[in-house]
Design a protein around this motif. Sequence first.
Motif, short mmCIF file in Angstrom:
data_model
loop_
_atom_site.label_atom_id
_atom_site.label_comp_id
_atom_site.label_asym_id
_atom_site.label_seq_id
_atom_site.Cartn_x
_atom_site.Cartn_y
_atom_site.Cartn_z
N GLN A 19 9.09 -10.75 -7.82
CA GLN A 19 9.67 -9.83 -8.81
C GLN A 19 9.09 -8.43 -8.67
O GLN A 19 9.83 -7.43 -8.79
N LYS A 20 7.79 -8.35 -8.42
CA LYS A 20 7.15 -7.04 -8.27
C LYS A 20 7.69 -6.31 -7.04
O LYS A 20 7.96 -5.10 -7.07
N TYR A 21 7.84 -7.04 -5.94
CA TYR A 21 8.34 -6.42 -4.72
C TYR A 21 9.80 -6.00 -4.88
O TYR A 21 10.20 -4.92 -4.42
N THR A 62 0.78 -1.23 0.00
CA THR A 62 0.00 0.00 0.00
C THR A 62 0.82 1.28 0.00
O THR A 62 0.37 2.30 -0.48
N GLU A 63 2.04 1.25 0.56
CA GLU A 63 2.78 2.50 0.64
C GLU A 63 3.46 2.80 -0.68
O GLU A 63 3.85 1.91 -1.43
N ALA A 64 3.61 4.08 -0.99
CA ALA A 64 4.16 4.47 -2.28
C ALA A 64 5.63 4.82 -2.21
O ALA A 64 6.32 4.73 -3.21
N ALA A 65 6.11 5.24 -1.06
CA ALA A 65 7.49 5.72 -0.97
C ALA A 65 8.45 4.58 -0.73
O ALA A 65 8.13 3.61 -0.07
N ALA A 66 9.68 4.73 -1.27
CA ALA A 66 10.73 3.77 -1.00
C ALA A 66 11.20 3.95 0.43
O ALA A 66 11.08 5.03 1.01
N PRO A 67 11.76 2.88 1.07
CA PRO A 67 12.22 3.00 2.45
C PRO A 67 13.35 4.00 2.58
O PRO A 67 14.15 4.17 1.68
N ASP A 109 -3.83 -6.97 -5.95
CA ASP A 109 -4.66 -7.96 -6.66
C ASP A 109 -3.97 -9.31 -6.71
O ASP A 109 -4.61 -10.36 -6.51
N MET A 110 -2.67 -9.30 -6.97
CA MET A 110 -1.92 -10.57 -7.05
C MET A 110 -1.85 -11.24 -5.68
O MET A 110 -1.93 -12.47 -5.57
N ARG A 111 -1.71 -10.45 -4.63
CA ARG A 111 -1.70 -11.01 -3.28
C ARG A 111 -3.03 -11.68 -2.95
O ARG A 111 -3.06 -12.74 -2.32
N ALA A 112 -4.11 -11.05 -3.36
CA ALA A 112 -5.42 -11.64 -3.11
C ALA A 112 -5.55 -12.97 -3.85
O ALA A 112 -6.07 -13.95 -3.29
N LYS A 113 -5.08 -13.02 -5.09
CA LYS A 113 -5.11 -14.27 -5.85
C LYS A 113 -4.22 -15.32 -5.19
O LYS A 113 -4.59 -16.50 -5.11
N GLU A 132 -1.74 -3.59 -8.66
CA GLU A 132 -1.40 -4.88 -9.25
C GLU A 132 -0.89 -5.84 -8.18
O GLU A 132 -1.27 -7.01 -8.15
N ILE A 133 -0.06 -5.34 -7.28
CA ILE A 133 0.46 -6.19 -6.21
C ILE A 133 -0.67 -6.64 -5.28
O ILE A 133 -0.75 -7.81 -4.90
#
Length: 300
Positions: free
Chosen positions: A112-114, A62-67, A89-93, A86-87
């Motif tokens: 890969q997305k993370y 959910t967060e948009a900023a990089a650490p 939705d994929m987590r829910a799947k 997208e992440i």
Amino acid sequence: MSKGKIALVVTAVVLVVLMALLPKVIINKEKGAGEFAAAGATATPDASDHDPNHPGHEDHATEAAAPANANPANAHIVASPAQLKEIADMRAKFNREANSQAKAKLADELAQKYAAIAKHDSAGYFYEQVAQVKPGEQSFRKAADQYFEAFTFAATQERSAQLSQKAQSLYQQVLKNNPANLNAKTNLAMTYIAGPTPMQGITLLREVLAADPKNEKAIFNLGVLSMQSNQYERAVERFRELLAVNPNHVDGTFYLGVSLAETGKKQEAQKAFLKVKELSKEPEVLASVDSYLQRLNSAE
């Protein structure tokens, strides 16, 4: 370097440099020379105890900023709303999927997305899920590398210990599959050095050099460890050895300059710092080098 004997090292410049250059592990100044910080945890949690929906991983969806403690290359990564959706939705799947093979495929995609948005702990977790379904050197390595990346930027000693233990358990699996994987052995060594058994890590680094005398990562890390234990003459030897292998190694050239300054070799240190300015155009690095040069010149 934080325990240096001269004023060059006891300045705010050191903090800037340590943010820009390796090694990016937390150093505990209260411990013995050369010993990195650890929280003292002893048990590595099983993957079954590592809930992908716990708050830390949910934040990553959910967060948009990089650490804030990301490396320079990742510092400007900002996940777009589309990426975050997208992440999510994929987590829910992933959570709904019952078939192990299909679930592993989703886990690989999520990892890969993370990784693309510098959420390395979550990437490590999902690659670990893949490794459980498809165990092997490469699948364990992918998970271990992501946990190791997260470990190197851990903001607290407790988090560093948790992530290092995850990386350790996975690198051990890599080495069971392929004892000759020197990159895995080097990274494993650094997790030990960051914990309560640093000599175990140093032994591993020496094993790496015995197998590959020109291994840059092993030479570099041994050089930094020499600095941490105030063995600056030995550090100079290590960094010269490194630069004989790779004359354009920016971090090695910088730390050679620091080590030379610590041993009183000002002219050689100046040459090393000037070489860094030729090799790197990173503003933070250049500013740090200029500060070192200024202090060397003012000490004349």
